[in-house]
Design a protein around this motif. Sequence first.
Motif, PDB file in Angstrom:
ATOM      1  N   TYR A  32       0.834  -1.192   0.000  1.00  2.75           N
ATOM      2  CA  TYR A  32       0.000   0.000   0.000  1.00  2.75           C
ATOM      3  C   TYR A  32       0.875   1.250   0.000  1.00  2.75           C
ATOM      4  CZ  TYR A  32      -3.224  -3.515   1.758  1.00  2.75           C
ATOM      5  OH  TYR A  32      -3.966  -4.648   1.905  1.00  2.75           O
ATOM      6  N   VAL A  33       0.375   2.298  -0.633  1.00  3.38           N
ATOM      7  CA  VAL A  33       1.057   3.579  -0.518  1.00  3.38           C
ATOM      8  C   VAL A  33       0.715   4.170   0.840  1.00  3.38           C
ATOM      9  CG1 VAL A  33       1.057   3.929  -3.005  1.00  3.38           C
ATOM     10  CG2 VAL A  33      -0.821   4.864  -1.627  1.00  3.38           C
ATOM     11  N   ASP A  34       1.542   5.093   1.301  1.00  4.79           N
ATOM     12  CA  ASP A  34       1.364   5.657   2.632  1.00  4.79           C
ATOM     13  C   ASP A  34       0.004   6.313   2.815  1.00  4.79           C
ATOM     14  OD1 ASP A  34       4.845   6.689   3.132  1.00  4.79           O
ATOM     15  OD2 ASP A  34       3.838   4.753   3.373  1.00  4.79           O
ATOM     16  N   LEU A  35      -0.528   6.904   1.737  1.00  7.73           N
ATOM     17  CA  LEU A  35      -1.799   7.627   1.837  1.00  7.73           C
ATOM     18  C   LEU A  35      -2.946   6.733   2.311  1.00  7.73           C
ATOM     19  CD1 LEU A  35      -1.825   9.926  -1.336  1.00  7.73           C
ATOM     20  CD2 LEU A  35      -1.877  10.668   1.051  1.00  7.73           C
ATOM     21  N   VAL A  36      -2.873   5.447   2.026  1.00  6.81           N
ATOM     22  CA  VAL A  36      -3.994   4.563   2.362  1.00  6.81           C
ATOM     23  C   VAL A  36      -3.606   3.466   3.339  1.00  6.81           C
ATOM     24  CG1 VAL A  36      -4.974   5.008   0.080  1.00  6.81           C
ATOM     25  CG2 VAL A  36      -3.649   2.917   0.462  1.00  6.81           C
ATOM     26  N   LYS A  37      -2.331   3.379   3.670  1.00  6.73           N
ATOM     27  CA  LYS A  37      -1.856   2.318   4.564  1.00  6.73           C
ATOM     28  C   LYS A  37      -2.561   2.406   5.910  1.00  6.73           C
ATOM     29  CE  LYS A  37       2.401   1.446   3.944  1.00  6.73           C
ATOM     30  NZ  LYS A  37       3.883   1.535   3.931  1.00  6.73           N
ATOM     31  N   GLY A  38      -3.036   1.284   6.384  1.00  3.63           N
ATOM     32  CA  GLY A  38      -3.753   1.249   7.654  1.00  3.63           C
ATOM     33  C   GLY A  38      -5.239   1.508   7.525  1.00  3.63           C
ATOM     34  N   ARG A  39      -5.678   2.003   6.374  1.00  2.00           N
ATOM     35  CA  ARG A  39      -7.101   2.278   6.155  1.00  2.00           C
ATOM     36  C   ARG A  39      -7.704   1.355   5.097  1.00  2.00           C
ATOM     37  NH1 ARG A  39      -8.739   7.026   4.100  1.00  2.00           N
ATOM     38  NH2 ARG A  39      -6.818   7.404   2.916  1.00  2.00           N
ATOM     39  N   PHE A  40      -6.903   1.005   4.094  1.00  2.00           N
ATOM     40  CA  PHE A  40      -7.375   0.183   2.991  1.00  2.00           C
ATOM     41  C   PHE A  40      -6.760  -1.207   3.086  1.00  2.00           C
ATOM     42  CE2 PHE A  40      -8.248   3.746  -0.368  1.00  2.00           C
ATOM     43  CZ  PHE A  40      -9.009   4.427   0.574  1.00  2.00           C
ATOM     44  N   THR A  41      -7.530  -2.219   2.703  1.00  3.96           N
ATOM     45  CA  THR A  41      -7.052  -3.596   2.705  1.00  3.96           C
ATOM     46  C   THR A  41      -7.470  -4.285   1.413  1.00  3.96           C
ATOM     47  OG1 THR A  41      -7.271  -3.721   5.122  1.00  3.96           O
ATOM     48  CG2 THR A  41      -7.047  -5.799   3.914  1.00  3.96           C
ATOM     49  N   ALA A  42      -6.479  -4.813   0.694  1.00  5.18           N
ATOM     50  CA  ALA A  42      -6.759  -5.556  -0.528  1.00  5.18           C
ATOM     51  C   ALA A  42      -6.766  -7.051  -0.225  1.00  5.18           C
ATOM     52  CB  ALA A  42      -5.710  -5.247  -1.589  1.00  5.18           C
ATOM     53  N   SER A  43      -7.649  -7.766  -0.892  1.00  2.20           N
ATOM     54  CA  SER A  43      -7.684  -9.216  -0.759  1.00  2.20           C
ATOM     55  C   SER A  43      -8.063  -9.832  -2.109  1.00  2.20           C
ATOM     56  CB  SER A  43      -8.672  -9.648   0.325  1.00  2.20           C
ATOM     57  OG  SER A  43      -9.972  -9.186   0.052  1.00  2.20           O
TER      58      SER A  43
END
Length: 129
Positions: free
Chosen positions: A60-71
């Motif tokens: 993840y890029v920093d802008l979305v890290k911790g908020r977005f999750t890909a599966s």
Amino acid sequence: QLRLVESGGGTVHAGGSLRLSCEGSGFSFHEYGIGWFRQAPGQEREEIACISASGDSTHYVDLVKGRFTASKDNAKNMVYLQMNSLKPDDTAVYYCAAIRTAVSADGVCFIHQESFYVWGQGTHVTVSS
């Protein structure tokens, strides 16, 4: 015909959540790494997350890290992007794209976006303040 179809976009208030889905068809989905991209109005398309072909690594890029999750669910030819704690700056058209590669998610995100040769049509996400 190689195809990706996104769904799940919509309008939410800041702090809300959405889950985007991306269904692949016409190719061996389990052999393809997936990138999630977005394009905000007046801005260039940017890559925000990647997942490996097997689904066992993500980046993840920093802008979305911790908020977005890909599966990724290869049995269903589906990839998902769970988006939590959404902000107005997340407003954009979101795209999934595929490339046949066995590299890890870090490697998928290193590939130039012009090399991805299967693209979805995009789904709109609007986050209101």
